[in-house]
Design a protein around this motif. Structure first.
Motif, PDB file in Angstrom:
ATOM      1  N   ARG A   1       0.847  -1.186   0.000  1.00  0.00           N
ATOM      2  CA  ARG A   1       0.000   0.000   0.000  1.00  0.00           C
ATOM      3  C   ARG A   1       0.889   1.245   0.000  1.00  0.00           C
ATOM      4  NH1 ARG A   1      -3.680  -2.051   4.864  1.00  0.00           N
ATOM      5  NH2 ARG A   1      -2.804  -4.113   4.611  1.00  0.00           N
ATOM      6  N   ASN A   2       1.001   1.933   1.117  1.00  0.00           N
ATOM      7  CA  ASN A   2       1.835   3.127   1.146  1.00  0.00           C
ATOM      8  C   ASN A   2       3.279   2.797   1.505  1.00  0.00           C
ATOM      9  OD1 ASN A   2       0.773   2.419   3.687  1.00  0.00           O
ATOM     10  ND2 ASN A   2       1.412   4.368   4.567  1.00  0.00           N
ATOM     11  N   TYR A   3       3.630   1.494   1.543  1.00  0.00           N
ATOM     12  CA  TYR A   3       5.002   1.098   1.784  1.00  0.00           C
ATOM     13  C   TYR A   3       5.636   0.676   0.455  1.00  0.00           C
ATOM     14  CZ  TYR A   3       3.270   1.193   6.521  1.00  0.00           C
ATOM     15  OH  TYR A   3       2.699   1.597   7.686  1.00  0.00           O
ATOM     16  N   TYR A   4       6.761  -0.019   0.526  1.00  0.00           N
ATOM     17  CA  TYR A   4       7.491  -0.359  -0.677  1.00  0.00           C
ATOM     18  C   TYR A   4       7.587  -1.861  -0.869  1.00  0.00           C
ATOM     19  CZ  TYR A   4       9.103   4.451  -1.172  1.00  0.00           C
ATOM     20  OH  TYR A   4       9.157   5.801  -1.339  1.00  0.00           O
ATOM     21  N   ASP A   5       7.565  -2.288  -2.110  1.00  0.00           N
ATOM     22  CA  ASP A   5       7.932  -3.641  -2.444  1.00  0.00           C
ATOM     23  C   ASP A   5       9.436  -3.778  -2.225  1.00  0.00           C
ATOM     24  OD1 ASP A   5       8.953  -5.784  -4.408  1.00  0.00           O
ATOM     25  OD2 ASP A   5       6.790  -6.073  -4.455  1.00  0.00           O
ATOM     26  N   LEU A   6       9.893  -5.004  -1.938  1.00  0.00           N
ATOM     27  CA  LEU A   6      11.326  -5.210  -1.752  1.00  0.00           C
ATOM     28  C   LEU A   6      12.135  -4.732  -2.944  1.00  0.00           C
ATOM     29  CD1 LEU A   6      11.533  -8.716  -0.046  1.00  0.00           C
ATOM     30  CD2 LEU A   6      12.368  -6.568   0.882  1.00  0.00           C
ATOM     31  N   SER A   7      11.639  -4.957  -4.150  1.00  0.00           N
ATOM     32  CA  SER A   7      12.392  -4.553  -5.337  1.00  0.00           C
ATOM     33  C   SER A   7      12.508  -3.041  -5.447  1.00  0.00           C
ATOM     34  CB  SER A   7      11.726  -5.113  -6.601  1.00  0.00           C
ATOM     35  OG  SER A   7      10.419  -4.589  -6.759  1.00  0.00           O
ATOM     36  N   ASP A   8      11.635  -2.309  -4.766  1.00  0.00           N
ATOM     37  CA  ASP A   8      11.702  -0.847  -4.803  1.00  0.00           C
ATOM     38  C   ASP A   8      12.789  -0.281  -3.902  1.00  0.00           C
ATOM     39  OD1 ASP A   8       9.616  -0.525  -6.615  1.00  0.00           O
ATOM     40  OD2 ASP A   8       8.106  -0.632  -5.029  1.00  0.00           O
ATOM     41  N   LEU A   9      13.442  -1.135  -3.114  1.00  0.00           N
ATOM     42  CA  LEU A   9      14.484  -0.643  -2.223  1.00  0.00           C
ATOM     43  C   LEU A   9      15.773  -0.338  -2.976  1.00  0.00           C
ATOM     44  CD1 LEU A   9      14.099  -3.101   0.802  1.00  0.00           C
ATOM     45  CD2 LEU A   9      13.046  -0.858   0.486  1.00  0.00           C
ATOM     46  N   MET A  10      15.959  -0.961  -4.124  1.00  0.00           N
ATOM     47  CA  MET A  10      17.204  -0.809  -4.857  1.00  0.00           C
ATOM     48  C   MET A  10      17.273   0.526  -5.588  1.00  0.00           C
ATOM     49  SD  MET A  10      19.203  -3.509  -4.478  1.00  0.00           S
ATOM     50  CE  MET A  10      18.792  -3.274  -2.750  1.00  0.00           C
ATOM     51  N   PRO A  11      18.495   1.101  -5.689  1.00  0.00           N
ATOM     52  CA  PRO A  11      18.650   2.321  -6.494  1.00  0.00           C
ATOM     53  C   PRO A  11      18.205   2.078  -7.928  1.00  0.00           C
ATOM     54  CG  PRO A  11      20.609   1.887  -5.180  1.00  0.00           C
ATOM     55  CD  PRO A  11      19.745   0.677  -5.061  1.00  0.00           C
ATOM     56  N   LYS A  12      17.688   3.123  -8.564  1.00  0.00           N
ATOM     57  CA  LYS A  12      17.198   3.007  -9.933  1.00  0.00           C
ATOM     58  C   LYS A  12      18.147   3.718 -10.896  1.00  0.00           C
ATOM     59  CE  LYS A  12      13.475   0.980  -8.387  1.00  0.00           C
ATOM     60  NZ  LYS A  12      13.265  -0.452  -8.574  1.00  0.00           N
ATOM     61  N   GLY A  13      18.196   3.216 -12.114  1.00  0.00           N
ATOM     62  CA  GLY A  13      19.035   3.831 -13.123  1.00  0.00           C
ATOM     63  C   GLY A  13      18.611   3.369 -14.496  1.00  0.00           C
ATOM     64  N   ASN A  14      19.114   4.062 -15.542  1.00  0.00           N
ATOM     65  CA  ASN A  14      18.719   3.739 -16.911  1.00  0.00           C
ATOM     66  C   ASN A  14      19.297   2.419 -17.400  1.00  0.00           C
ATOM     67  OD1 ASN A  14      17.251   6.132 -17.158  1.00  0.00           O
ATOM     68  ND2 ASN A  14      19.061   7.286 -17.837  1.00  0.00           N
TER      69      ASN A  14
ATOM     70  N   ALA B   1      11.447   3.385   7.987  1.00  0.00           N
ATOM     71  CA  ALA B   1      10.370   2.520   8.459  1.00  0.00           C
ATOM     72  C   ALA B   1       9.876   1.602   7.349  1.00  0.00           C
ATOM     73  CB  ALA B   1       9.220   3.351   9.016  1.00  0.00           C
ATOM     74  N   ALA B   2       9.724   2.154   6.142  1.00  0.00           N
ATOM     75  CA  ALA B   2       9.235   1.349   5.022  1.00  0.00           C
ATOM     76  C   ALA B   2      10.227   0.258   4.668  1.00  0.00           C
ATOM     77  CB  ALA B   2       8.969   2.249   3.821  1.00  0.00           C
ATOM     78  N   ALA B   3      11.517   0.607   4.626  1.00  0.00           N
ATOM     79  CA  ALA B   3      12.536  -0.385   4.301  1.00  0.00           C
ATOM     80  C   ALA B   3      12.612  -1.463   5.384  1.00  0.00           C
ATOM     81  CB  ALA B   3      13.890   0.297   4.135  1.00  0.00           C
ATOM     82  N   ALA B   4      12.549  -1.041   6.637  1.00  0.00           N
ATOM     83  CA  ALA B   4      12.627  -2.001   7.740  1.00  0.00           C
ATOM     84  C   ALA B   4      11.438  -2.953   7.726  1.00  0.00           C
ATOM     85  CB  ALA B   4      12.704  -1.264   9.070  1.00  0.00           C
ATOM     86  N   ARG B   5      10.259  -2.432   7.440  1.00  0.00           N
ATOM     87  CA  ARG B   5       9.073  -3.292   7.380  1.00  0.00           C
ATOM     88  C   ARG B   5       9.234  -4.359   6.303  1.00  0.00           C
ATOM     89  NH1 ARG B   5       4.720  -1.212  10.218  1.00  0.00           N
ATOM     90  NH2 ARG B   5       4.900   0.993  10.739  1.00  0.00           N
TER      91      ARG B   5
ATOM     92  N   ALA C   1       7.904  -7.204   8.966  1.00  0.00           N
ATOM     93  CA  ALA C   1       7.183  -6.767  10.158  1.00  0.00           C
ATOM     94  C   ALA C   1       5.693  -6.612   9.898  1.00  0.00           C
ATOM     95  CB  ALA C   1       7.753  -5.444  10.661  1.00  0.00           C
ATOM     96  N   GLY C   2       5.317  -6.424   8.636  1.00  0.00           N
ATOM     97  CA  GLY C   2       3.903  -6.241   8.332  1.00  0.00           C
ATOM     98  C   GLY C   2       3.489  -4.785   8.457  1.00  0.00           C
ATOM     99  N   PRO C   3       2.517  -4.355   7.683  1.00  0.00           N
ATOM    100  CA  PRO C   3       2.135  -2.940   7.640  1.00  0.00           C
ATOM    101  C   PRO C   3       1.473  -2.446   8.917  1.00  0.00           C
ATOM    102  CG  PRO C   3       0.631  -4.262   6.316  1.00  0.00           C
ATOM    103  CD  PRO C   3       1.748  -5.166   6.718  1.00  0.00           C
ATOM    104  N   ASP C   4       1.018  -3.345   9.792  1.00  0.00           N
ATOM    105  CA  ASP C   4       0.320  -2.923  11.003  1.00  0.00           C
ATOM    106  C   ASP C   4       1.218  -2.869  12.226  1.00  0.00           C
ATOM    107  OD1 ASP C   4      -2.083  -2.771   9.573  1.00  0.00           O
ATOM    108  OD2 ASP C   4      -2.448  -4.920   9.855  1.00  0.00           O
ATOM    109  N   ALA C   5       2.502  -3.195  12.080  1.00  0.00           N
ATOM    110  CA  ALA C   5       3.412  -3.179  13.226  1.00  0.00           C
ATOM    111  C   ALA C   5       3.651  -1.744  13.681  1.00  0.00           C
ATOM    112  CB  ALA C   5       4.739  -3.843  12.861  1.00  0.00           C
ATOM    113  N   GLY C   6       3.579  -1.505  14.983  1.00  0.00           N
ATOM    114  CA  GLY C   6       3.847  -0.192  15.541  1.00  0.00           C
ATOM    115  C   GLY C   6       5.334   0.084  15.631  1.00  0.00           C
ATOM    116  N   ASP C   7       5.680   1.298  16.048  1.00  0.00           N
ATOM    117  CA  ASP C   7       7.082   1.706  16.105  1.00  0.00           C
ATOM    118  C   ASP C   7       7.891   0.813  17.039  1.00  0.00           C
ATOM    119  OD1 ASP C   7       6.511   3.714  14.346  1.00  0.00           O
ATOM    120  OD2 ASP C   7       6.357   5.285  15.871  1.00  0.00           O
ATOM    121  N   ALA C   8       7.343   0.479  18.207  1.00  0.00           N
ATOM    122  CA  ALA C   8       8.072  -0.347  19.168  1.00  0.00           C
ATOM    123  C   ALA C   8       8.308  -1.745  18.615  1.00  0.00           C
ATOM    124  CB  ALA C   8       7.305  -0.417  20.487  1.00  0.00           C
ATOM    125  N   GLU C   9       7.279  -2.306  17.991  1.00  0.00           N
ATOM    126  CA  GLU C   9       7.425  -3.638  17.409  1.00  0.00           C
ATOM    127  C   GLU C   9       8.409  -3.621  16.256  1.00  0.00           C
ATOM    128  OE1 GLU C   9       4.653  -7.314  15.712  1.00  0.00           O
ATOM    129  OE2 GLU C   9       3.771  -5.337  16.059  1.00  0.00           O
TER     130      GLU C   9
END
Length: 289
Positions: free
Chosen positions: A118-131, A216-220, A225-233
């Motif tokens: 949803r408002n987080y990232y797919d794992l593949s979106d973590l990588m730098p992008k280039g042409n 937070a998005a990368a760590a999830r 951790a799942g999109p519903d995990a709070g900051d402490a979790e």
């Protein structure tokens, strides 16, 4: 070849035998007594069938005997004289997992590609992008509870590589319908060594993770951790994880990476979460002018 563990040996003589039947129809009778634990029974069955224990699953009727009962006695889990235990032999010590790290129990690559943050990232979106970026690769695998969880950089790489005596390598099909994934889809054989990121996810920021991806998005994504995990979790997940990246590639690398450092940029991050028993990874290869 697999070296079977020492068979269970009671201080007293066995008082009954348990018949274990495989799905394919073969069977063995396992000597047992009232003090034998389910974990010892698994070891004995492993010896009898000459198979690694992490590949074995047992059921009584339609009730699966899964994790968490290894210390219970056979009588406590319902294995009594006269009962027949059904045994399934798993094809591997790992499975694809969903975005929360839950195992899918089947080798369904299509299910692996359904991560939606949803408002987080797919794992593949973590990588730098280039042409000139080669197709990125990513995934999450669940390490079976009967297999040893890899706790070092060397063990993580060996787990991903697989072996004839343990489990199949972690390979990505070219697409979700490809029944024959190949080594060119992953960099594991190209890697000479992995190195721990001692500073955790923060160490990956400058080179291996896009800076516009929030922590937070990368760590999830990496820690499952799942999109519903709070900051402490989320912080607890992060502390439980170990992060790894490339230390070097082999001079003859030719599967996914290529060896010439002057013309290529390689990115890789692996998150080993022993709490979830997951290995999440994302990698990228870019041609540089």
């Amino acid at each position: 070849m697999f070296a079977p563990p020492t068979i269970y040996s009671s201080k007293g003589a066995p008082t009954f035998e348990v018949e274990v039947r495989t799905v394919s129809g073969s069977s063995q009778r396992i000597p047992a007594d009232e003090q034998m634990t389910f974990g010892e029974f698994v070891v004995a069955a492993s010896q009898a069938f000459a198979l690694p224990p992490f590949r074995l699953r047992f059921a009584l009727d339609d009730i699966a005997l899964l994790d968490g009962v290894h210390q219970a006695s056979l009588l406590e889990v319902g294995i009594v004289p006269g009962r027949i235990v059904t045994m399934a032999v798993l094809s591997s010590g790992w499975y694809w997992a969903d975005m929360s790290g839950e195992p899918l129990w089947v080798r369904n690559f299509k299910a692996k590609t359904t991560y939606s943050w949803r408002n987080y990232y797919d794992l593949s979106d973590l990588m730098p992008k280039g042409n000139c970026v080669k197709d990125t690769g990513s995934g999450v695998v669940y390490v079976d509870a009967c297999a040893e969880f890899p706790a070092t950089a060397e063990a993580v790489l060996q787990f991903l590589l697989g072996s004839e005596d343990t489990h199949e390598p972690v390979l990505l099909p070219e697409d979700a319908m490809d029944p024959e994934p190949g080594w060119e889809s992953v960099p594991w054989r190209d890697i000479a060594a992995l190195v721990p990121l001692t500073g955790g996810l923060a160490d990956a920021w400058d080179h291996h993770v896009r800076r516009d991806v929030g922590w937070a998005a990368a760590a999830r994504a990496l820690a499952c951790a799942g999109p519903d995990a709070g900051d402490a979790e989320l912080e607890a997940f992060h502390r439980a994880c170990r992060f790894y990246t490339l230390e070097g590639v082999h001079p003859d690398a030719q599967d996914y990476f290529e060896a010439n450092d002057e013309c290529h940029r390689r990115c890789l991050i692996i998150c080993a979460n022993q709490r979830k028993r997951t290995l999440a990874f994302s990698f990228m290869f870019e041609f540089v002018d």
